[in-house]
Enzyme design. Structure first.
Site, mmCIF file in Angstrom:
data_model
loop_
_atom_site.group_PDB
_atom_site.id
_atom_site.type_symbol
_atom_site.label_atom_id
_atom_site.label_comp_id
_atom_site.label_asym_id
_atom_site.label_seq_id
_atom_site.Cartn_x
_atom_site.Cartn_y
_atom_site.Cartn_z
ATOM 1 N N GLU A 155 -19.779 -2.286 92.873
ATOM 2 C CA GLU A 155 -19.110 -3.415 93.526
ATOM 3 C C GLU A 155 -18.455 -4.229 92.415
ATOM 4 O O GLU A 155 -19.129 -4.865 91.603
ATOM 5 C CB GLU A 155 -20.105 -4.272 94.299
ATOM 6 C CG GLU A 155 -19.434 -5.412 95.024
ATOM 7 C CD GLU A 155 -20.376 -6.279 95.817
ATOM 8 O OE1 GLU A 155 -19.892 -7.283 96.369
ATOM 9 O OE2 GLU A 155 -21.586 -5.988 95.884
ATOM 10 N N ASP A 197 -22.089 -17.915 95.185
ATOM 11 C CA ASP A 197 -22.510 -16.701 94.488
ATOM 12 C C ASP A 197 -23.644 -16.910 93.490
ATOM 13 O O ASP A 197 -24.161 -15.951 92.944
ATOM 14 C CB ASP A 197 -21.318 -16.067 93.767
ATOM 15 C CG ASP A 197 -20.334 -15.441 94.728
ATOM 16 O OD1 ASP A 197 -20.760 -14.988 95.799
ATOM 17 O OD2 ASP A 197 -19.140 -15.405 94.403
#
Length: 95
Positions: free
Chosen positions: A49, A60
């Site tokens: 990813e 995040d």
């Protein structure tokens, strides 16, 4: 992104969990990201990813926030991310 390539990666895992690490493109550099991606493949990852750094990654977490800040400070852009992927694909058409 090829859905078939992702489906195939999960199918190869059979009865084990897939290893899908995340890295921020451009941290520590574009070249460094490419080297890390190839090292991940050699280490046995199934899918990578690859994160596009952006200026406000608050959801995040601190580690990814700092990675995005470093990548942006070094000039990483969407075109830069696509260039890294293009270079990666020259040697790896499967991961």
């Amino acid at each position: 992104m090829s859905i078939k390539r992702i489906d195939d990666a999960f199918a190869r895992c059979e009865k084990r969990s897939a290893l899908v690490p995340y890295i921020t493109c451009g941290d520590p550099s574009a070249t460094g990201t490419l080297e890390i991606m190839h090292a991940m493949v050699k280490g046995g990852v199934d899918i990578i990813e690859l994160g596009m750094p952006f200026s406000d990654p608050m959801a995040d977490g601190k580690v990814i926030q700092l990675a995005a800040e470093r990548a942006l400070a070094k000039g990483m852009t969407l075109n830069g991310v696509l260039d890294v992927v293009k270079q990666f694909r020259q040697d790896d058409q499967e991961t």
